[in-house]
Design an enzyme around this catalytic site. Sequence first.
Site, PDB file in Angstrom:
ATOM      1  N   ASP A 340      41.569  48.012 -16.520  1.00 35.52           N
ATOM      2  CA  ASP A 340      41.801  46.973 -17.518  1.00 35.52           C
ATOM      3  C   ASP A 340      40.518  46.214 -17.779  1.00 35.52           C
ATOM      4  O   ASP A 340      39.657  46.154 -16.913  1.00 35.52           O
ATOM      5  CB  ASP A 340      42.765  45.937 -16.935  1.00 35.52           C
ATOM      6  CG  ASP A 340      44.194  46.279 -17.196  1.00 35.52           C
ATOM      7  OD1 ASP A 340      44.428  47.122 -18.049  1.00 35.52           O
ATOM      8  OD2 ASP A 340      45.061  45.674 -16.550  1.00 35.52           O
ATOM      9  N   ASP A 640      48.958  45.947 -15.407  1.00 36.69           N
ATOM     10  CA  ASP A 640      49.589  44.700 -14.993  1.00 36.69           C
ATOM     11  C   ASP A 640      50.921  44.457 -15.691  1.00 36.69           C
ATOM     12  O   ASP A 640      51.746  43.719 -15.206  1.00 36.69           O
ATOM     13  CB  ASP A 640      48.648  43.499 -15.201  1.00 36.69           C
ATOM     14  CG  ASP A 640      48.023  43.498 -16.579  1.00 36.69           C
ATOM     15  OD1 ASP A 640      48.501  44.257 -17.446  1.00 36.69           O
ATOM     16  OD2 ASP A 640      47.071  42.737 -16.796  1.00 36.69           O
ATOM     17  N   ASP A 644      53.148  49.316 -18.167  1.00 39.15           N
ATOM     18  CA  ASP A 644      52.117  50.079 -17.470  1.00 39.15           C
ATOM     19  C   ASP A 644      52.715  50.893 -16.317  1.00 39.15           C
ATOM     20  O   ASP A 644      52.065  51.783 -15.774  1.00 39.15           O
ATOM     21  CB  ASP A 644      51.041  49.148 -16.897  1.00 39.15           C
ATOM     22  CG  ASP A 644      50.234  48.481 -17.999  1.00 39.15           C
ATOM     23  OD1 ASP A 644      50.218  49.028 -19.115  1.00 39.15           O
ATOM     24  OD2 ASP A 644      49.642  47.428 -17.746  1.00 39.15           O
TER      25      ASP A 644
HETATM   26 MG    MG Z   1      46.564  41.553 -21.316  1.00 37.05          MG
END
Ligand code: MG
Length: 913
Positions: A340, A640, A644
């Site tokens: 991420d 997160d 996901d």
């Molecule tokens: Mg975000």
Amino acid sequence: MDSDLREPEEDRASDRPSWHAVSAVEALSRLGASAAGLSKEEAAKRLRRHGPNALPEPARRTILAIVFGQLKSPLIYLLIAAAVVSLWLGEIDDAGFILLVLAINTTIGAVQEWRAETHTAALRSAIQTTSRVLRGGRVKRIDASQLVPGDIVHLEAGERIPADLRLLQAAELQTDESSLTGESLPVDKAASDALPEDTPLADRMTMLFAGTMVQRGRAEGLVVETGSRTQFGRIAQTLEVSSAEPPLTRRMARFSHVLGAVALALVAGVIAVQLLQGHSLQATFLVAIALAVSIIPEGLPVAVTVALSVATRHMARRHVIVRHLPAVEGLGACTVIATDKTGTLTVNQLTAKRVWLPDEGLVAVGGEGFSLDAAFTKDGVPLEGSAYEALASLGVSSALCNDATFDPTLGAQSGSGDTVDLAFLVLAVKASLDPGRLRRHTPRLAEIPFSAERKFAATLNRHGDGHRLHVKGAAEVIVPLCRGNRHREALEIAEGMAGDGYRVLAVATKRIAPVFSHEQPFPDQELCGLTLLGLVGFIDPLRPEAREAVAQCRRAGVAVKMVTGDHPSTALAIARDLGIAERSEDVLTGRDLAALAFEPHCIAALAAKASVFARVEPAQKVEIVDALQAAGHVVAMTGDGVNDAPALHRADLGVAMGRGGTDVARDAADLVLTDDNFASIVAGVEEGRAAYANIRKVIYLLISTGAAEVVMFLLAVGTGLPVPLTAIQLLWLNLVTNGGQDVALAFERREPGLLDQPPRSPKEPIFDRLMIRQVAISGIYTGLVAYVFFAWLIGQGMGAFEARNLLLFLMVAFENVHVFNCRSEQRSAFATPFRNNWPLVAAVVGAQSVHIAAAFLPGVRDVLQMQPISLGMWLILVPIAGSVLVVMEIDKLLRRLSSQRTSAPPAAARTPP
Ligand code: MG
Ligand code: ADP
């Protein structure tokens, strides 16, 4: 009514209603709760009465169960067989000794396994669930175990439902109840009226159940049952806690079995030769068993468990919680980290720095981070008049289409909620608005919560002069929904800000005709013809460690790829700053992926090349994982959000965030980062490699010592010498050279330079060329020297009893010296300081001392057929034993030289497979 008067009633279990069969108001009054939440004192009182909101700890394996587990091994069967044979021969002492060896082995194994298990249990509880609860009129985040009936809990997508709740409010709410009912489709929920008493569990749409997850939307619910009184708690007793064994442990166990078979074959050979030479069947049988015992690396499974458990402990210290043990092994082989951007590479503290107002142009925002006093300037001049009003309208929509809160008296630091929302709220306050008052005066009627797929959020509020929509989200989603003909200009401005690394969001509003109904769905058809209020550019500083961590990955041959829902230009600007990407060709967008959906080969090739994936939707993360795996990578993927979870499952290593992430993601992950930091993943890779290296060291030690004993035995028996060691002596040798040393070796501190090598290939067998070479050289050398020594003693006319005694001393010394060879495959034993592994030094010194002491102890020495040896003899034995160190040092030196000569390109330049 005073809540105190309610307590006794609320306490009687028989009085507790079927909560789905009462209205929300009724539920509140039955629990003596109010819409403002419980007071702190009341909550404390109820906590004392109801106990914490937690299920009783699942029963741990008892010591006895672990001990019995230890007993189920071929080694134990062999030892028992040996004891039986000894009894049959009338050798009571021998039988007693064998049982003692058996007991010691079992104890060491059981104690280590117990410790490892205790540790895993402790780690499991390290990931706590927290909940947002309304207490004394304020929303606070507390540990979910502190919830009591009567509390009001706020929930959003991705959160685990902490207790059984009666819904008070819900917006687009869907939950995943598969953990409770097995239903895999999301279930719609609403805060509607009482349901019939006989509604089945799966249809109780006004109830949320502990242990299930919020899949979508937001909710406010009243806690009605906690702990083991929840639906989940009631069935929890019937659920089995499955603890899957790591594949490595299983592979090791299988490996031991294979070796066991090899041992048996060898042993059969020895028996045949001995019988031909006219020895008695029973004595031969006993020696054969002892030889088999020395070949089987019985300590291996335990040592592997210990190595993995030590690694998880080290990782926990470096902010990586291991949820599944196999992940430790996987980390060592990881070749790509798909991470991420927001929160992992950046600090996730957004600050608005630029605002573009359609009629006024670009405005600069002063102030850093959470500071609330700031100046708005345009071309260096403070903003005023119509421009300030335009900014204020943008502020109003920013504050209303927003779920973050902070206490103005404590400053923005006290804030809670989504970081984008929080940054918008700070912007509104900077524009001199009072969000609290604003929200009270313009109640929210309906909303579309933010989701990563939609990339925007919207609310419908009742204003004094009618109803209005407030919308904020990604510029290229919002701008096309707006009126006017300046779309192109707005998008160009947005693109420009993104190119500078700003995260850009658009804010828009619209007045709509009032709808007079109490509860209404969001008027989706009205999401067009909006008025664009402006664009806001936020900066999100890089984490200070991120750049170095990325460089470290490059040295370690681990590729780093950024996966983000953000704009490609923003993503590229940040990736450049980090050294992840250079040019726009390195960026692949979600749209590119979608266009290639039917060409998996293309995707695999492109994905392997790209280093930034921008504007991807969570569902596409699965495709990215698949593509990278198809290209031969071992993939670590972070995530997160709720959506996901599939990608986290699919990746070889799913990595979730401990702070910012959702419970759903954590549930699906193998690893959880307690500091949400990219650098921690790199630390995890290092520890994973260290664990694997330690396991190799243990295997080297166990196999090479067994090999030495076999070589020595085969030579002696083959050349017609007496049996070089008795069965009991062999068992003893095994005990004082492997008994504790193998497990201690698993504690070896990681060697430097682990991150300067390319990752090992996941297909590479543990028993690779290097391992075979090391085992062969040390095993043959030790066995041969010991044999020559023994043959020489016998040749000198020494009796078998004395010769065996000396040989035993030599073998024990040999193998205890050899332990130090095993501490590193590459580095010299002299470059590996003792302080890196005191347990090992203690184990070796202890075992050597026990061996020397045994020669003096009456009784023991009779069973072992030992006697003390002279100082002069020691002067001969020590140099011989020490020579194995020299031999292996020479081998290491030769290997180092030849690897320098072939001069492989530096690790940094090598690309992973
Ligand atoms: Mg975000
Ligand atoms: P990232 O991968 O950086 O976490 P997200 O998937 O969270 O990106 O967000 C994708 C896009 O959705 C962002 O670029 C932004 O435009 C928009 N967005 C993010 N958070 C919010 C929010 N709270 N409200 C409205 N829009 C948002």
